[in-house]
Every structure is written in structure tokens, then in C-alpha cells.
Design an enzyme around this catalytic site. Structure first.
Site, PDB file in Angstrom:
ATOM      1  N   SER A 191      -6.318   2.703  -7.387  1.00 27.70           N
ATOM      2  CA  SER A 191      -7.552   3.878  -6.881  1.00 27.70           C
ATOM      3  C   SER A 191      -7.335   4.804  -6.186  1.00 27.70           C
ATOM      4  O   SER A 191      -5.879   5.310  -5.823  1.00 27.70           O
ATOM      5  CB  SER A 191      -9.282   3.843  -7.451  1.00 27.70           C
ATOM      6  OG  SER A 191      -9.363   4.924  -8.353  1.00 27.70           O
TER       7      SER A 191
ATOM      8  N   ASP B   1       3.734   8.619   2.675  1.00 28.41           N
ATOM      9  CA  ASP B   1       4.610   9.176   2.427  1.00 28.41           C
ATOM     10  C   ASP B   1       4.946  10.057   3.374  1.00 28.41           C
ATOM     11  O   ASP B   1       6.234  10.995   3.677  1.00 28.41           O
ATOM     12  CB  ASP B   1       4.870   9.599   0.940  1.00 28.41           C
ATOM     13  CG  ASP B   1       5.135   8.999  -0.076  1.00 28.41           C
ATOM     14  OD1 ASP B   1       5.314   7.988  -0.301  1.00 28.41           O
ATOM     15  OD2 ASP B   1       5.209   8.978  -1.363  1.00 28.41           O
TER      16      ASP B   1
ATOM     17  N   LYS C 214      -3.697   0.708  -9.117  1.00 34.28           N
ATOM     18  CA  LYS C 214      -4.571   1.834 -10.824  1.00 34.28           C
ATOM     19  C   LYS C 214      -4.097   2.331 -10.310  1.00 34.28           C
ATOM     20  O   LYS C 214      -5.089   3.332  -9.364  1.00 34.28           O
ATOM     21  CB  LYS C 214      -6.128   0.585 -10.436  1.00 34.28           C
ATOM     22  CG  LYS C 214      -6.556   0.787 -11.371  1.00 34.28           C
ATOM     23  CD  LYS C 214      -7.204   2.255 -11.751  1.00 34.28           C
ATOM     24  CE  LYS C 214      -7.879   2.828 -12.671  1.00 34.28           C
ATOM     25  NZ  LYS C 214      -8.051   3.792 -13.154  1.00 34.28           N
TER      26      LYS C 214
END
Length: 187
Positions: A87, A98, A112
Site C-alpha cells: 500500500s 522511478d 496492494k
């Protein structure tokens, strides 16, 4: 929610200590609030840059951006993840990966990455509805996929047995931390 205030304070202590690197241990961290995840990632990411994107089933997109004041940008960072990282913790790891601001190490996270609404029904029961999925700044879906580490930590059966013997002998053993320190020293 005390997560971000506690993290903000810890960052100040790290910076005052003159640390040359940081290990952010998100192993077995089930995540938390989206807002806290965005604020934590903002300690590395430039203001206005994407942290996570919500993509709804109807095609709508909502990008959550860094609130900026990236005090940790430029500090060598290793983020430890594992199959229990989920999460909000995946949002932080995915954003730092990234943007190239951290090396992600360990094992692929749980996956999740969905936005759910909780609806209370008239009979007193409730239902959670998935209304959107989370994507990293480069468009990688978190849900069901997880965050794949840059450096995978795997151990042989012999190594696992040796760790178990050390623990049985009363020693504190955390091979992931040991490897993360070694990795941090190479960055």
C-alpha cells in the site's frame, strides 16, 4: 496519524548527524494513509513532481504530486522492501525508484495498489469497493504486481540455516540490513 510528523523529526535528526546515506526499511510495512506516503516521498522528490497516480475504471486520472522541500534529495538512499511491504509503503518505494532517488533492495513487494471506498449499507453491513488503481510515476501498476527491487536479496538454504543457528545462539541477525549497508557503501 503520527507517521509523517515522526518521520519528519527523524529526517531532521539524520541530517543533523551528518549522515552520508540512509536505509529506509519498509519491510513488512503494510502502508498507511496516501497523504502520509506523499509527504514522506516529498522528502526526496522535487515539488510538483508525480509521486503516484490514481487511475479509475472510467478512465479518470488523478496525480498526487510532491509537496516539495526535498531535504533528502542527494542523500544516498537504499529502500528495503519485501513481500510484506504494501500500500502506502509501495507508493514511497515506487516513487523513489522511478525518480532515480533511491536503490530499492530486497524482495518484490505485496502489490496492494488499489483505492477503495468503504460503504456502510442500511442493514449495518459494509462493503469495500475498488474504485481506482495506483500507478508509479513511470506508469507501473502497483496492484497485484508490486514493486520489483533493483537489487534482489536471496539466500540459499545453507545461509538460512546459518542465520537460524546464529539466532538460536542468541545473536541478532538481519542479513538484509547487512547487505543494505554494503550496497549503500557502493553507491
Amino acid at each position: 496519524n503520527e507517521t509523517f510528523p515522526e518521520f519528519h523529526k527523524a529526517v531532521g535528526e539524520v541530517l543533523l548527524s551528518g549522515a552520508k546515506g540512509l536505509i529506509l526499511d519498509l519491510r513488512s510495512n503494510p502502508g498507511g494513509y496516501l497523504d502520509s506516503s506523499v509527504l514522506i516521498a516529498s522528502e526526496w522528490i522535487e515539488k510538483g513532481a508525480s509521486v503516484v497516480e490514481e487511475r479509475g475504471k472510467s478512465g479518470e486520472h488523478l496525480t498526487h504530486v510532491s509537496t516539495g522541500s526535498p531535504r533528502l534529495q542527494g542523500l544516498k538512499t537504499v529502500v528495503l522492501i519485501d513481500e510484506g511491504t504494501a500500500s502506502g509503503s509501495e507508493i514511497v518505494a515506487g516513487a523513489l525508484k522511478d525518480h532515480g532517488l533511491a536503490t530499492i533492495a530486497g524482495r518484490t513487494s505485496f502489490g496492494k495498489g488499489s483505492v477503495q471506498n468503504f460503504e456502510l449499507l442500511p442493514d449495518g453491513s459494509a462493503i469495500k469497493l475498488t474504485v481506482a488503481k495506483w500507478y508509479t510515476p513511470k506508469g507501473h501498476q502497483i496492484d497485484e504486481t508490486g514493486i520489483v527491487p533493483d537489487v534482489v536479496f536471496e539466500y540459499s538454504e545453507e545461509e538460512l540455516e546459518a542465520f537460524a543457528q546464529q539466532v538460536a545462539a542468541g545473536k541478532t541477525v538481519d542479513p538484509d540490513i547487512d547487505r543494505a549497508i554494503e550496497l549503500l557503501e557502493t553507491l
